[in-house]
Enzyme design. Structure first.
Site, mmCIF file in Angstrom:
data_model
loop_
_atom_site.group_PDB
_atom_site.id
_atom_site.type_symbol
_atom_site.label_atom_id
_atom_site.label_comp_id
_atom_site.label_asym_id
_atom_site.label_seq_id
_atom_site.Cartn_x
_atom_site.Cartn_y
_atom_site.Cartn_z
ATOM 1 N N ASP A 13 -3.731 -3.567 -15.685
ATOM 2 C CA ASP A 13 -3.755 -3.151 -14.273
ATOM 3 C C ASP A 13 -3.559 -1.646 -14.109
ATOM 4 O OD1 ASP A 13 -3.964 -5.872 -13.503
ATOM 5 O OD2 ASP A 13 -1.801 -6.075 -13.729
ATOM 6 N N LYS A 16 -8.309 0.592 -14.411
ATOM 7 C CA LYS A 16 -9.472 0.853 -15.281
ATOM 8 C C LYS A 16 -10.792 0.698 -14.527
ATOM 9 C CE LYS A 16 -8.036 -2.302 -18.181
ATOM 10 N NZ LYS A 16 -6.713 -2.603 -17.617
ATOM 11 N N GLY A 40 -8.986 -8.690 -13.791
ATOM 12 C CA GLY A 40 -9.465 -8.503 -12.424
ATOM 13 C C GLY A 40 -9.633 -7.020 -12.197
ATOM 14 N N HIS A 41 -10.867 -6.569 -12.096
ATOM 15 C CA HIS A 41 -11.112 -5.141 -11.854
ATOM 16 C C HIS A 41 -11.522 -4.950 -10.399
ATOM 17 C CE1 HIS A 41 -11.916 -4.130 -16.362
ATOM 18 N NE2 HIS A 41 -10.653 -4.317 -16.078
ATOM 19 N N THR A 133 -2.164 -16.204 -16.771
ATOM 20 C CA THR A 133 -2.979 -16.328 -15.552
ATOM 21 C C THR A 133 -3.479 -17.771 -15.387
ATOM 22 O OG1 THR A 133 -4.947 -15.739 -16.785
ATOM 23 C CG2 THR A 133 -3.772 -13.932 -15.716
ATOM 24 N N GLN A 227 -7.214 -5.816 -19.701
ATOM 25 C CA GLN A 227 -5.761 -5.828 -19.943
ATOM 26 C C GLN A 227 -5.316 -4.464 -20.521
ATOM 27 O OE1 GLN A 227 -7.501 -8.875 -21.327
ATOM 28 N NE2 GLN A 227 -7.289 -9.634 -19.271
ATOM 29 N N VAL A 416 -6.096 9.745 -6.997
ATOM 30 C CA VAL A 416 -5.132 9.788 -5.889
ATOM 31 C C VAL A 416 -5.458 8.769 -4.794
ATOM 32 C CG1 VAL A 416 -4.426 12.186 -6.268
ATOM 33 C CG2 VAL A 416 -6.436 11.709 -4.837
ATOM 34 N N GLY A 417 -6.241 7.763 -5.129
ATOM 35 C CA GLY A 417 -6.585 6.725 -4.158
ATOM 36 C C GLY A 417 -7.663 5.831 -4.736
HETATM 37 P P1 IMP Z 1 -3.250 -14.729 -20.281
HETATM 38 O O1 IMP Z 1 -4.142 -13.619 -20.684
HETATM 39 O O2 IMP Z 1 -3.698 -15.431 -19.019
HETATM 40 O O3 IMP Z 1 -2.988 -15.683 -21.398
HETATM 41 O O4 IMP Z 1 -1.815 -14.117 -19.912
HETATM 42 C C1 IMP Z 1 -0.975 -13.532 -20.896
HETATM 43 C C2 IMP Z 1 -0.226 -12.342 -20.316
HETATM 44 O O5 IMP Z 1 -1.149 -11.293 -20.053
HETATM 45 C C3 IMP Z 1 0.485 -12.619 -18.995
HETATM 46 O O6 IMP Z 1 1.681 -11.844 -18.947
HETATM 47 C C4 IMP Z 1 -0.477 -12.116 -17.953
HETATM 48 O O7 IMP Z 1 0.157 -11.756 -16.749
HETATM 49 C C5 IMP Z 1 -1.051 -10.910 -18.683
HETATM 50 N N1 IMP Z 1 -2.397 -10.555 -18.231
HETATM 51 C C6 IMP Z 1 -3.547 -11.186 -18.527
HETATM 52 N N2 IMP Z 1 -4.578 -10.567 -17.938
HETATM 53 C C7 IMP Z 1 -4.074 -9.518 -17.282
HETATM 54 C C8 IMP Z 1 -4.658 -8.463 -16.506
HETATM 55 O O8 IMP Z 1 -5.865 -8.360 -16.323
HETATM 56 N N3 IMP Z 1 -3.785 -7.552 -16.017
HETATM 57 C C9 IMP Z 1 -2.457 -7.601 -16.235
HETATM 58 N N4 IMP Z 1 -1.877 -8.557 -16.951
HETATM 59 C C10 IMP Z 1 -2.678 -9.507 -17.468
#
Ligand code: IMP
Length: 427
Positions: A13, A16, A40-41, A133, A227, A416-417
């Site tokens: 998060d 990116k 999630g982008h 997730t 990630q 900045v936004g």
């Molecule tokens: P999983 O990828 O759903 O198995 O989750 C494993 C860990 O990675 C958890 O702590 C999720 O919150 C974190 N995670 C998975 N995808 C994202 C993402 O896109 N952004 C932030 N954290 C993520």
């Protein structure tokens, strides 16, 4: 920048999606190489907001080719839903010859039993749950490693797919029974997956060959990480990680690009730190969390969960710069700190009377680590209209210089936004 890998340098998060969108000006092809629809982008263009989970954000730019590489785990139903959603927002993804989207035939698929296993294993872990997730990512990669996975290419041969699926369902229903879950219907899943396969058929390709030809033809290729570094299965804060190689090395294995073709690695990081789910976050800070959540910021794009928030952690980002070989930094969300008089930066950890300048691998030691902070002066100014480096107040420039120096990489961009134009290129 002919071949660029972009990675998250924290716990995901980092913003990116937005930086990828900006870099797409200089690239022809964009490739996802790891993760699945756990990502999630978010990209904001004008007043319109797009949230992408599997499809690279390059899809929003006319004339760019998007590739979902072999290292991604693909839920084909979710991919079809995403394509339909884009269509509703006016983005038609053309198919067949000249397609804007290519899907690797060797990418593994996320199956309904993966999602159920993910959910029930988490319930069983109780207080020690990872906070996944629940998209079935871990079990899907588990099957890939166990050589019991189903791949996108299997959708192209319905009979072979049906036979493999029957075996997989039989075994997984046995496991699900131990969690008290009703058995899954093979016929129903077969019908749904084959229907999705029909929709996706014209996007399915040997993306490894496509990428090599694109690079040979002089196309600029951007590898979009999902990630972040500390969610990497090997280099992250295990077991509180995702199940893929999110770091720069994953771009090679997850796409078939050889390491000697990489020209640049860009690391994206926030001006502070966030994390979703369980696991250590040494600089976590309630006041900063309340401030940012109060501004309506830092809620997950995939699950809507409030993110945990902490001060900038240079111990972590320094490690990320090392593991990924980061050349340039893109610092996002600088404006999130606009109202602060003083800003803290973590420069080391202390645990059991010892100072740690490197993230400890032992999760129990890491959980005991207390941050050692240095304090910076806040700029206390609204940065949202800043367009150039010179538009930034001196204190904001000093802060950026400091976090870049502590991380040990060159500052390339600051954001900045959420809008494209709210991006400052640092010379
Ligand atoms: P999983 O990828 O759903 O198995 O989750 C494993 C860990 O990675 C958890 O702590 C999720 O919150 C974190 N995670 C998975 N995808 C994202 C993402 O896109 N952004 C932030 N954290 C993520």
């Amino acid at each position: 920048m002919p071949t660029t890998i972009l990675v998250g340098a924290q716990w995901g998060d980092e913003g990116k999606g937005k930086i990828i969108d900006v870099l797409m000006d200089r690239h022809d092809v964009v490739v996802r190489y790891a993760g699945g629809n756990n990502a999630g982008h978010t990209v904001k263009i004008g007043e319109e907001k797009f949230v992408l989970h599997l499809i690279p954000s390059g899809i929003l730019r006319p004339g760019k080719v998007c590739v979902i590489g072999n290292g991604v785990v693909v839920d084909p139903i979710a991919l079809v839903t995403e394509l339909d959603g884009l269509l509703k927002q006016g983005i038609a993804v053309n198919r067949g010859l000249g397609a804007k989207l290519l899907l690797s035939e060797t990418a593994h698929m996320v199956m309904p039993y993966h999602r159920l296993l993910d959910e029930h294993r988490e319930i069983q872990k109780g207080k020690r749950k990872i906070g996944t997730t629940k998209r079935g990512i871990g079990p899907a990669y588990g099957d890939k490693a166990a050589r019991t996975g189903l791949r996108v290419i299997d959708l192209l041969k319905p009979e072979r797919f049906a036979e493999k699926l029957r075996m997989r369902i039989r075994e997984n229903n046995e496991i699900l029974r131990t969690f008290g879950v009703m058995p899954l219907s093979c016929a129903k899943i077969l019908k749904e997956y084959l229907a999705a396969g029909k929709r996706l058929r014209s996007f399915i390709a040997n993306t490894v060959v496509y990428l090599h030809e694109a690079i040979k033809a002089g196309k600029n290729v951007l590898f979009e990480g999902a990630q972040g570094t500390f969610l990497d299965i090997d280099h992250g804060t295990y077991p509180y990680v995702t199940s893929s190689n999110t770091t720069a090395g994953g771009a090679c294995t997850g796409s078939g690009m050889p390491p000697n073709k990489v020209d640049k690695v860009v690391g994206v990081l926030k001006a502070y730190t966030t994390r979703v789910g369980g696991g250590p976050l040494p600089t976590e800070n309630q006041m900063l969390g309340d401030l940012l959540h109060g501004l309506g910021r830092e809620f997950g794009a995939t699950t809507g969960r409030p993110r945990r928030i902490g001060w900038f952690d240079a111990v972590a980002t320094r490690y990320a710069a090392m593991v990924n070989g980061i050349d340039d930094l893109a610092v996002t969300n600088l404006d999130g700190l606009d109202t602060l008089e003083h800003i803290r930066v973590c420069v080391a950890y202390k645990a059991d009377g010892k100072t740690h300048e490197v993230l400890p691998n032992d999760p129990d030691v890491l959980a005991r680590c207390k941050p050692v902070y240095e304090e910076c002066e806040g700029w206390n100014t609204d940065l949202s209209a800043a367009k150039t480096w010179d538009d930034l107040p001196k204190k904001a420039r000093n802060y950026l210089r400091k976090i870049a120096a502590l991380t040990g990489a060159k500052l390339g961009m600051a954001s900045v936004g959420p809008r494209r134009e709210q991006t400052i290129c640092v010379r």
